[in-house]
Design an enzyme around this catalytic site. Structure first.
Site, PDB file in Angstrom:
ATOM      1  N   TYR A   1     -14.978 -13.822  25.704  1.00 33.89           N
ATOM      2  CA  TYR A   1     -16.229 -13.816  25.333  1.00 33.89           C
ATOM      3  C   TYR A   1     -17.043 -12.080  25.500  1.00 33.89           C
ATOM      4  O   TYR A   1     -17.601 -11.471  24.530  1.00 33.89           O
ATOM      5  CB  TYR A   1     -17.205 -14.457  26.276  1.00 33.89           C
ATOM      6  CG  TYR A   1     -18.738 -14.326  26.199  1.00 33.89           C
ATOM      7  CD1 TYR A   1     -19.195 -14.799  25.038  1.00 33.89           C
ATOM      8  CD2 TYR A   1     -19.575 -13.730  27.125  1.00 33.89           C
ATOM      9  CE1 TYR A   1     -20.639 -14.599  24.938  1.00 33.89           C
ATOM     10  CE2 TYR A   1     -20.674 -13.700  26.974  1.00 33.89           C
ATOM     11  CZ  TYR A   1     -21.386 -14.041  25.876  1.00 33.89           C
ATOM     12  OH  TYR A   1     -22.775 -13.852  25.856  1.00 33.89           O
TER      13      TYR A   1
ATOM     14  N   GLU B   1     -28.236 -19.677  27.127  1.00 29.03           N
ATOM     15  CA  GLU B   1     -28.547 -18.993  28.349  1.00 29.03           C
ATOM     16  C   GLU B   1     -29.728 -19.680  29.397  1.00 29.03           C
ATOM     17  O   GLU B   1     -29.723 -19.816  30.441  1.00 29.03           O
ATOM     18  CB  GLU B   1     -29.372 -17.471  27.959  1.00 29.03           C
ATOM     19  CG  GLU B   1     -28.438 -16.775  27.238  1.00 29.03           C
ATOM     20  CD  GLU B   1     -27.415 -15.892  28.246  1.00 29.03           C
ATOM     21  OE1 GLU B   1     -27.268 -16.164  29.244  1.00 29.03           O
ATOM     22  OE2 GLU B   1     -26.724 -15.220  27.634  1.00 29.03           O
TER      23      GLU B   1
ATOM     24  N   TRP C   1     -21.969 -18.354  34.337  1.00 33.68           N
ATOM     25  CA  TRP C   1     -21.650 -18.257  33.015  1.00 33.68           C
ATOM     26  C   TRP C   1     -20.390 -19.015  32.349  1.00 33.68           C
ATOM     27  O   TRP C   1     -20.283 -19.564  31.386  1.00 33.68           O
ATOM     28  CB  TRP C   1     -21.775 -16.774  32.423  1.00 33.68           C
ATOM     29  CG  TRP C   1     -21.687 -16.631  30.846  1.00 33.68           C
ATOM     30  CD1 TRP C   1     -20.661 -16.088  30.275  1.00 33.68           C
ATOM     31  CD2 TRP C   1     -22.558 -16.997  30.041  1.00 33.68           C
ATOM     32  NE1 TRP C   1     -21.040 -16.068  28.794  1.00 33.68           N
ATOM     33  CE2 TRP C   1     -22.182 -16.841  28.678  1.00 33.68           C
ATOM     34  CE3 TRP C   1     -23.561 -17.467  30.124  1.00 33.68           C
ATOM     35  CZ2 TRP C   1     -22.801 -17.025  27.568  1.00 33.68           C
ATOM     36  CZ3 TRP C   1     -24.626 -18.327  28.898  1.00 33.68           C
ATOM     37  CH2 TRP C   1     -23.891 -17.718  27.658  1.00 33.68           C
TER      38      TRP C   1
END
Length: 175
Positions: free
Chosen positions: A9, A31, A39
């Site tokens: 990512y 988010e 995350w």
């Protein structure tokens, strides 16, 4: 970033400018989902999110309401937070309004950086802020228009993810 998903990512997506409304909406959703979680947790559920939320078809999501929550929780690998799931539907309706008002979600959101990525020159991770004046302004703007899970820290992470802000450290090969 020890996990391969995080590395991939970071190396392929994070910080690259995004101007596609669908992808911008995906990142707003992810988010917001990440709030209070790692995350990596969200990255592992990313395909589940795409399936559950109709590949981020904003118009289709705007037609859904809280009656869809139980089915999403039962069928998909997403964060099982009812408020975060419900926010996707209300955020889609708010995004449609922004598209009508500004011509695109892209125009509405990139205005906070003057349409161009802000390039920072951090040498160490601890220098990177959690929020900025721009992310605070974006948060106020989005909340005023009905968005949920768009606090100033979430907005800054969104700005970093979508390349509105380049916070790769100066010695990062992805810079």
């Amino acid at each position: 970033m020890n996990h391969p998903l995080e590395r991939e990512y970071h190396d392929r997506e994070w910080g690259n400018p995004v101007h596609d409304d669908t992808i911008l909406f995906e990142f707003l959703t992810l988010e917001g989902a990440q709030a209070g979680l790692s995350w990596l947790t969200v990255l592992k559920k990313r395909e589940g999110y795409r399936a559950a939320f109709l590949q981020y078809d904003i118009a289709a999501l705007a037609q859904l309401d809280d009656s869809a929550i139980d089915g999403i929780i039962a069928q998909y690998d997403v964060v099982k937070h009812r408020g975060k799931i419900a926010s996707v539907f209300s955020n889609a309706r708010a995004a449609l309004q922004l598209q009508q008002e500004f011509g695109s979600l892209d125009s509405a959101l990139w205005q906070f950086v003057g349409g161009e990525p802000m390039v920072n020159h951090w040498t160490q991770q601890h220098q990177v802020p959690a929020s900025t004046e721009q992310s605070k302004a974006m948060s106020r703007f989005l909340k005023k228009r009905g968005f949920k899970f768009v606090g100033e820290t979430i907005c800054y992470a969104f700005m970093q993810a979508t390349g509105m802000v380049n916070d790769h450290l100066v010695d990062c090969p992805c810079r």
